[in-house]
Scaffold this active site. Structure first.
Site, short mmCIF file in Angstrom:
data_model
loop_
_atom_site.label_atom_id
_atom_site.label_comp_id
_atom_site.label_asym_id
_atom_site.label_seq_id
_atom_site.Cartn_x
_atom_site.Cartn_y
_atom_site.Cartn_z
N GLN B 474 0.28 -1.22 0.17
CA GLN B 474 -0.06 -0.07 -0.01
C GLN B 474 0.71 1.08 -0.03
O GLN B 474 0.17 2.38 -0.25
CB GLN B 474 -0.93 -0.17 1.15
CG GLN B 474 -0.33 0.34 2.95
CD GLN B 474 0.68 -0.54 3.13
OE1 GLN B 474 1.14 -1.43 2.72
NE2 GLN B 474 0.02 -0.92 4.42
N SER B 476 3.27 2.37 2.04
CA SER B 476 2.80 3.20 3.60
C SER B 476 4.05 3.74 4.18
O SER B 476 4.28 4.72 4.91
CB SER B 476 2.48 2.37 4.83
OG SER B 476 2.93 1.01 5.29
N ALA B 702 -4.89 14.03 7.32
CA ALA B 702 -5.20 12.62 5.99
C ALA B 702 -5.60 11.80 6.90
O ALA B 702 -5.89 11.67 7.91
CB ALA B 702 -3.79 12.12 5.76
N LYS B 703 -6.82 11.05 6.43
CA LYS B 703 -7.48 9.74 7.03
C LYS B 703 -6.96 8.70 5.93
O LYS B 703 -5.86 8.43 7.01
CB LYS B 703 -8.99 9.84 6.51
CG LYS B 703 -9.59 10.97 7.08
CD LYS B 703 -10.66 11.32 6.60
CE LYS B 703 -11.66 11.42 5.80
NZ LYS B 703 -13.17 11.99 6.48
N GLY B 706 -7.24 3.08 2.42
CA GLY B 706 -6.64 1.46 2.16
C GLY B 706 -7.29 0.02 2.08
O GLY B 706 -7.65 -0.30 1.82
N GLU B 707 -9.04 0.27 2.77
CA GLU B 707 -9.90 -0.17 2.65
C GLU B 707 -11.23 0.26 2.42
O GLU B 707 -12.41 -0.62 2.67
CB GLU B 707 -9.80 -1.34 4.63
CG GLU B 707 -10.00 -2.52 3.59
CD GLU B 707 -10.14 -3.24 5.34
OE1 GLU B 707 -9.73 -2.67 6.40
OE2 GLU B 707 -10.11 -4.42 4.72
#
Ligand code: FES
Ligand code: FES
Lengths: 168, 753
Positions: B474, B476, B702-703, B706-707
């Site tokens: 992802q 990250s 930011a939130k 990813g899902e």
């Protein structure tokens, strides 16, 4: 088990390796030549992560190829794709257009795309689709992969044109 | 105060992933690439019966095979449990086809496989239970004596006055849905290498989304302290909520390593991937919703039953997740939930991409769509009317500090041409919308859900950022480097992210339930601010201004508004160390949500799908997806798009393609040729709209992404199919066969009339 000594030519380097008749090209590249960029997935031809290029540039699923048949035949793996100080245009496009996520499928995808472009520098949509159909990727949804392949084609065509105009 | 886009030098710009070149040239290491000195290879002997009594196990022939170093059975690990009720090896009764009975370690994989085949197990087959229906019959035998009625776990919740809510509703609608067993199809197979050759330290290489949970659960199961277990997660080849807890093969590797005094590797074969690692079982959903005649939801009720298979491990989380989901999406004043995990003799359930919520959204999204249609309402208006908004506090106690749901819905509808198309497409062409919400920065794994970070800056200005958050693809780590770079006025490429070794990195609960960017991002920001403070001492003195007036940007430090006075960041770092004080710059930070439990923020989204149905084959082609997502702030926009793409793929794959076909507990399609995912040519065009609601609590607003997107894809595609067909298909996957049955039934009816 009797093993036979063969010469495997990987990315231009020659390796003398003893192989058993049942061992695959994938096994030998990973375990004996110790190049682990070529990934091991399903080992049954269903996922494409083990793709390498054979002597004619064609994509080969190394999990389905018997090593013993590759005596003295050149093989290109993912480690042999980039230039000395520059990524291959396909690699560059994958990086820039975000076509790499977890990376477990990536070597296979790069080899698949490179094999396609080595054979056909300007493939149409259908040819791209056909070539990529056997290379599975769970993370990217294939979307940026296809964008990257198209961008790589553009870059390679432009490079070729630039070289031509320099008269070399 | 949230920063404006123009004030940001790194965050919000496209940054190719920092480990990209490694991954593209074959230099990235995955667990399968690791070879340790003296390493052995193991194979697991599995039950061929869905339920049977073990009469005898004869390991003598296996042990006699040259090259075999150890064979283990229940006798070698009698008290070892994987999760709460699954003994590592069965002693008496096996409970599913694939259940672990024994394991063998040998010099190489082929010998291990040969030895495994030589282990003779005598069984007496017993009757078994394969469906929720059979397992919950009053006279059904119990798979585990403790689980009365074969209910492994249940959860019920009543919020508000549900009866009154339904009584006061003008319309009440009930629908039922089913989703089927599935599998995550990771590119990297399940694998573990254990090195427990010294009694006081177990090292394990394995892909994971959360090293700390692996560390704790292995330590617990093997009676070690946490510090005696070292988890090394190199690159992780996909997570999809499925790599969040220890599985039997991890313990098998550890026990064999202990016994042989050598490192032991276990890697799943292609069919074991499917046989031993199911990522979703059959789930039955009933949704009941009451609305006013203007379409306001008055009461909602959900009843969900999961086939959890032979064992539960940590699957109960799915009950917590699904019980409160509705409140993160709609403003609701009365709700009831009852959910249960039912034991069967199928493969144990684990998580498929979307963590149980995406699968629930398949039905929930269709249910709400059908309700809107019944009321004569456009589903868009229905979602806008009922959707949560900024400033709302839900019945479950969640405060929405930011919310771009309405903006997502409007923008998606506009770009897709919804008004022009909805209800106006020719037969067998359809359009549908799916909306969704997903926790960002959830808390509830421990009492704390801390993420921590360190950063060190050496005198040439290069920085190492230590985080426990894994990168399963992802990106990250790149996002974390960008956050640190933004604070320190560096470039993301100046930073090396160090991760993947619990002996080195600080605590992090991991990359699950969309918490990385939010939680670890906040920790990284705090660590970078701490480091910056240490640099400000010298910089402020040199420039003759207060620390608060310093700007760190573009590898320079200067007083606000006076970039001409800039001193290179490198020089500030160098001089801070090379002084009489010799101050070495090390920042540290951590983040633990101030809430007791629950979530600090939610990400939102809306997707519109357009589909075409082929009447001859029943095949659904998804022609287009417009995906709009409120991610708070896109730290790395192109990567955000990639996250959306991957989830659109996985979502439409789950709706239309994926099913682990089980017959009496046996997987009928345990191969990537037979378990179908969309090929690249079957993927539609995906158009992205990134909505930035700038969350007050997230790092730089930011939130997450990813899902969240996947919960929108399943209902969007399902609703588009319903729109094209003129009737919904309530069972997932929506296969060509199901569509042909509907079309055939209609043709018959027409012919008969
Ligand atoms: S490993 Fe899957 S095709 Fe070779
Ligand atoms: S990038 Fe993960 S499978 Fe392709």
């Amino acid at each position: 088990m009797t093993r036979q000594l063969i010469t495997l030519i990987v990315n231009g380097d020659r390796y003398q390796v003893p192989v058993a008749p049942h061992e695959t090209l994938l096994d030998v590249i990973r375990d004996q030549v110790a190049l682990t960029g070529t990934k091991r997935g399903c080992t049954s031809g269903a996922c494409g992560v083990c793709t390498v290029q054979g002597e004619d540039g064609r994509a080969v699923l190394s999990c389905l190829a018997l090593a013993i048949e590759w005596d003295n035949r050149p093989v290109t793996t993912i480690e042999g794709v980039a230039g000395e100080d520059e990524l291959h245009p396909v690699q560059k496009a994958f990086l820039e257009y975000g076509a790499v996520q977890c990376g477990a499928c990536t070597p296979g995808l790069i080899m698949t795309a490179k094999a396609l472009l080595d054979e056909n520098p300007d493939p149409d949509e259908e040819a791209i689709n056909e070539a990529l159909a056997g290379a599975l990727c769970r993370c990217t949804g294939h979307i940026k992969v296809k964008i990257a392949v198209r961008e790589a084609i553009k870059a390679m065509v432009a490079d070729a044109a630039a070289e031509d105009s320099h008269g070399v | 105060m949230a920063s404006r886009k123009a004030d940001l030098a790194v965050v919000g710009r496209d940054q190719p992933r920092l480990d990209g070149a490694h991954k593209l040239t074959g230099r990235s290491l995955f667990t399968d690439d690791v070879v340790l000195p003296g390493m052995l290879h193991a194979k697991i002997v599995r039950s061929p019966h869905a339920r049977a009594r073990i009469l005898s196990i004869d390991t003598s022939a296996a042990l006699a095979l040259p090259g075999v170093k150890a064979v283990i059975t229940h006798a070698d690990a009698p008290k070892l449990y994987v999760g709460i009720e699954q003994p590592l090896f069965r002693q008496e009764i096996v409970n599913y086809i694939g259940d672990e009975v024994a394991a063998v370690a040998a010099l190489d994989e082929a010998t291990a496989a040969e030895a495994a085949a030589l282990i003779k197990v005598e069984y007496e087959p017993l009757p078994a239970l394969f469906t929720i229906q059979d397992a919950t019959r009053p006279d059904a035998f119990l798979i585990h004596a403790k689980a009365k009625g074969n209910i492994a776990w249940q959860q019920a919740q009543d919020l508000g006055d549900v009866e009154q809510g339904f009584a006061g509703s003008a319309h009440v609608r009930t629908d039922t849905y089913t989703t089927n067993a599935s599998h995550n199809c990771y590119a990297e197979f399940h694998v573990a290498i254990a090195d427990w050759s010294l009694p006081d330290k177990l090292s394990m290489y394995t892909p994971t989304q959360t090293a700390i949970l692996f560390q704790k659960s292995l330590a617990g199961a093997l009676r070690l302290s946490d510090g005696q277990v070292r988890i090394m997660n190199l690159n992780t080849g996909g997570g999809f909520t499925g790599r969040t807890s220890v599985r039997p093969h991890h313990d098998v590797a550890a026990v064999l390593s202990r016994k042989t005094g050598r490192p032991v590797k276990v890697r799943a074969t292609a069919d074991e991937e499917f046989i031993a690692c199911r990522a979703g079982g059959e789930v039955k959903y009933t949704f009941r919703t009451g609305v006013s005649d203007t379409g306001q939801i008055k009461a909602f009720e959900a009843d969900i039953t999961f086939d959890t298979g032979a064992y539960v491990e940590s699957q109960m989380i799915v009950l917590t997740l699904t019980s409160s989901y509705i409140h993160s999406l709609y403003k609701i004043e009365a709700s009831r939930y009852s959910g249960r995990l039912v034991h069967t003799n199928n493969i144990p359930y684990y998580f498929h991409h979307g963590g149980g919520l995406a699968q629930m959204a398949f039905g929930l999204g269709q249910h709400m769509d059908a309700l809107a249609r019944e009321l004569g309402m456009d589903p868009i208006d229905f979602h806008l009317q009922n959707g949560v908004t900024k400033g709302h506090t839900s019945m479950t106690g969640t405060f929405f500090g930011s919310c771009g749901l309405a903006e997502c819905i409007r923008k998606t509808a506009k770009q897709a041409g919804w008004k022009r198309k909805y209800g106006k497409l020719p037969p067998l062409k359809g359009i549908g919308i799916g909306v969704g919400a997903m926790a960002s920065g959830a808390k509830g794994v421990f009492k704390h859900d801390t993420s921590a970070a360190f950063i060190k800056i050496v005198d040439d200005g290069s920085m190492s950022l230590f985080v426990g958050l894994p990168d399963m693809g992802q990106s990250s780590h790149t996002a974390m480097a960008m956050i640190a770079a933004e604070v320190l006025g560096a470039q993301a490429t100046d930073i090396t992210v160090i991760s993947g070794d619990t002996d080195i990195v600080p605590l992090d609960v991991g990359a699950l339930i969309q918490r990385g960017t939010f939680n670890t991002g906040n920790a990284v920001k705090a660590a970078a601010l701490d480091a910056r403070k240490q640099l400000e001492v010298l910089a402020a003195a040199r420039l003759g201004v207060k620390p608060s007036q310093l700007v760190f940007r573009d590898r320079q430090v200067y007083p606000k508004g006076q970039p001409d006075k800039a001193i290179p960041l490198k020089k500030i770092v160098y001089d801070t160390l090379h002084s009489r004080e010799g101050r070495f710059v090390m920042g540290r930070g951590f983040y633990n949500s101030p809430k007791e439990s629950g979530t600090m923020a939610y990400s939102f989204g809306a997707q519109i799908a357009e589909v075409t149905i082929d009447p001859d084959t029943g095949f659904v082609t998804v022609d287009r997806i417009v995906a709009s997502h409120d991610v708070g702030r896109a730290i790395n926009p192109r990567i955000v798009e990639g996250q959306i793409d991957g989830q659109v793929f996985s979502g439409l794959s789950q709706v239309l393609y994926e099913q682990t076909l089980l017959e009496n507990g046996q997987v009928m399609n345990p191969s990537r040729l037979d378990y179908r995912l969309p090929r690249s040519y079957e993927m539609p065009k995906v158009e992205h709209i990134i909505v930035e609601s700038i969350d007050p609590f997230g790092p730089f607003g930011a939130k997450e992404v990813g899902e969240g997107p996947i919960v929108c894809t399943l209902p969007a595609v399902a609703n588009a199919v319903a729109n094209a067909l003129g009737e919904p298909v309530n069972e997932m996957p929506i296969t060509p066969w199901k569509i042909l049955q509907i079309l055939g039934r209609r043709a018959k009816a027409r012919a008969g009339s």
